[in-house]
Design a protein around this motif. Structure first.
Motif, PDB file in Angstrom:
ATOM      1  N   MET A  92      51.070 -28.405  48.451  1.00 36.68           N
ATOM      2  CA  MET A  92      51.463 -28.307  47.039  1.00 36.68           C
ATOM      3  C   MET A  92      52.368 -27.104  46.808  1.00 36.68           C
ATOM      4  O   MET A  92      53.370 -27.197  46.099  1.00 36.68           O
ATOM      5  N   MET A  93      52.026 -25.974  47.409  1.00 30.74           N
ATOM      6  CA  MET A  93      52.844 -24.769  47.241  1.00 30.74           C
ATOM      7  C   MET A  93      54.245 -24.981  47.814  1.00 30.74           C
ATOM      8  O   MET A  93      55.236 -24.589  47.205  1.00 30.74           O
ATOM      9  N   GLN A  94      54.318 -25.632  48.970  1.00 32.08           N
ATOM     10  CA  GLN A  94      55.631 -25.886  49.565  1.00 32.08           C
ATOM     11  C   GLN A  94      56.453 -26.821  48.697  1.00 32.08           C
ATOM     12  O   GLN A  94      57.657 -26.625  48.532  1.00 32.08           O
ATOM     13  N   SER A  95      55.834 -27.845  48.142  1.00 34.10           N
ATOM     14  CA  SER A  95      56.592 -28.756  47.286  1.00 34.10           C
ATOM     15  C   SER A  95      57.062 -28.049  46.012  1.00 34.10           C
ATOM     16  O   SER A  95      58.160 -28.303  45.515  1.00 34.10           O
ATOM     17  N   LEU A  96      56.263 -27.160  45.465  1.00 30.31           N
ATOM     18  CA  LEU A  96      56.682 -26.393  44.290  1.00 30.31           C
ATOM     19  C   LEU A  96      57.878 -25.491  44.607  1.00 30.31           C
ATOM     20  O   LEU A  96      58.816 -25.392  43.833  1.00 30.31           O
ATOM     21  N   PHE A  97      57.830 -24.860  45.760  1.00 28.82           N
ATOM     22  CA  PHE A  97      58.937 -23.986  46.126  1.00 28.82           C
ATOM     23  C   PHE A  97      60.209 -24.775  46.409  1.00 28.82           C
ATOM     24  O   PHE A  97      61.301 -24.304  46.160  1.00 28.82           O
ATOM     25  N   ARG A  98      60.064 -25.986  46.952  1.00 27.19           N
ATOM     26  CA  ARG A  98      61.247 -26.818  47.196  1.00 27.19           C
ATOM     27  C   ARG A  98      61.918 -27.201  45.877  1.00 27.19           C
ATOM     28  O   ARG A  98      63.126 -27.205  45.771  1.00 27.19           O
ATOM     29  N   GLU A  99      61.124 -27.524  44.878  1.00 25.48           N
ATOM     30  CA  GLU A  99      61.671 -27.904  43.579  1.00 25.48           C
ATOM     31  C   GLU A  99      62.244 -26.695  42.845  1.00 25.48           C
ATOM     32  O   GLU A  99      63.188 -26.821  42.070  1.00 25.48           O
ATOM     33  N   ALA A 100      61.709 -25.538  43.067  1.00 25.89           N
ATOM     34  CA  ALA A 100      62.147 -24.348  42.353  1.00 25.89           C
ATOM     35  C   ALA A 100      63.379 -23.712  42.990  1.00 25.89           C
ATOM     36  O   ALA A 100      63.985 -22.825  42.398  1.00 25.89           O
ATOM     37  N   GLU A 101      63.744 -24.129  44.175  1.00 24.83           N
ATOM     38  CA  GLU A 101      64.915 -23.556  44.831  1.00 24.83           C
ATOM     39  C   GLU A 101      66.171 -23.904  44.051  1.00 24.83           C
ATOM     40  O   GLU A 101      66.347 -25.043  43.615  1.00 24.83           O
ATOM     41  N   PRO A 102      67.088 -22.949  43.879  1.00 23.98           N
ATOM     42  CA  PRO A 102      68.344 -23.263  43.184  1.00 23.98           C
ATOM     43  C   PRO A 102      69.205 -24.157  44.072  1.00 23.98           C
ATOM     44  O   PRO A 102      69.119 -24.128  45.291  1.00 23.98           O
ATOM     45  N   LYS A 103      70.001 -24.963  43.417  1.00 20.33           N
ATOM     46  CA  LYS A 103      70.885 -25.845  44.169  1.00 20.33           C
ATOM     47  C   LYS A 103      71.925 -25.001  44.885  1.00 20.33           C
ATOM     48  O   LYS A 103      72.494 -24.071  44.321  1.00 20.33           O
ATOM     49  N   LYS A 104      72.159 -25.367  46.104  1.00 16.62           N
ATOM     50  CA  LYS A 104      73.093 -24.593  46.902  1.00 16.62           C
ATOM     51  C   LYS A 104      74.521 -24.969  46.512  1.00 16.62           C
ATOM     52  O   LYS A 104      74.884 -26.137  46.523  1.00 16.62           O
ATOM     53  N   GLN A 105      75.289 -23.950  46.197  1.00 15.90           N
ATOM     54  CA  GLN A 105      76.698 -24.156  45.883  1.00 15.90           C
ATOM     55  C   GLN A 105      77.501 -23.557  47.028  1.00 15.90           C
ATOM     56  O   GLN A 105      77.127 -22.522  47.576  1.00 15.90           O
ATOM     57  N   PRO A 106      78.574 -24.206  47.392  1.00 11.53           N
ATOM     58  CA  PRO A 106      79.358 -23.666  48.506  1.00 11.53           C
ATOM     59  C   PRO A 106      79.954 -22.312  48.118  1.00 11.53           C
ATOM     60  O   PRO A 106      80.355 -22.096  46.975  1.00 11.53           O
ATOM     61  N   LEU A 107      79.940 -21.424  49.066  1.00 12.45           N
ATOM     62  CA  LEU A 107      80.505 -20.112  48.835  1.00 12.45           C
ATOM     63  C   LEU A 107      82.029 -20.212  48.876  1.00 12.45           C
ATOM     64  O   LEU A 107      82.607 -20.925  49.688  1.00 12.45           O
ATOM     65  N   ILE A 108      82.661 -19.488  48.020  1.00 10.55           N
ATOM     66  CA  ILE A 108      84.125 -19.505  47.981  1.00 10.55           C
ATOM     67  C   ILE A 108      84.602 -18.346  48.849  1.00 10.55           C
ATOM     68  O   ILE A 108      84.609 -17.192  48.443  1.00 10.55           O
ATOM     69  N   LEU A 109      84.983 -18.689  50.059  1.00 15.00           N
ATOM     70  CA  LEU A 109      85.452 -17.661  50.972  1.00 15.00           C
ATOM     71  C   LEU A 109      86.983 -17.610  50.995  1.00 15.00           C
ATOM     72  O   LEU A 109      87.576 -16.561  51.120  1.00 15.00           O
TER      73      LEU A 109
END
Length: 129
Positions: A92-109
């Motif tokens: 349950m804790m792992q699933s909560l952390f997966r949902e709470a992670e911000p969406k990854k945006q590509p870095l502008i290099l």
């Protein structure tokens, strides 16, 4: 005879001959003298707070099997706790952390090369050729 009892005098005890023979055989197995054997037995009873008339209860093998059964019971309880409580909680804790992670945006290099953004020196190279 032991050195610590060397200067002491002997006393006599009246015991039956069959008991005396049995005690002599026993004392040969545990010590050098009958006095030390008797002293060891008395110390044992005094230190452990038991009487020679009391029963010692179950033997060591019985106690060992009882302890092993208890340990196996504790292990079973711990496994049940792990299956029933720990693993589901972790999931349950792992699933909560997966949902709470911000969406990854590509870095502008670097900027993407488009016709408008191409460096001007490349335009000159094309014109020179």
């Amino acid at each position: 005879m032991d050195e610590e009892f060397k200067k002491e005098l002997f006393e006599t005890l009246k015991i039956k001959s069959s008991v005396a023979k049995k005690f002599r055989r026993f004392s040969r197995t545990i010590s050098k003298s009958q006095s030390v054997s008797l002293l060891l037995m008395i110390d044992f009873f005094e230190n452990n707070g038991i009487s020679p008339t009391e029963s010692m209860g179950p033997k060591m093998q019985t106690l060992e099997t009882l302890i092993k059964k208890r340990i196996n019971g504790v292990i079973a309880i711990l496994k049940d706790i792990e299956k029933g409580q720990t693993k589901p909680t972790v999931a349950m804790m792992q699933s909560l952390f997966r949902e709470a992670e911000p969406k990854k945006q590509p870095l502008i290099l670097e900027k993407k090369n488009t016709a408008e953004n191409q460096p001007k020196y490349q335009e000159r190279k094309q014109q020179d050729s």
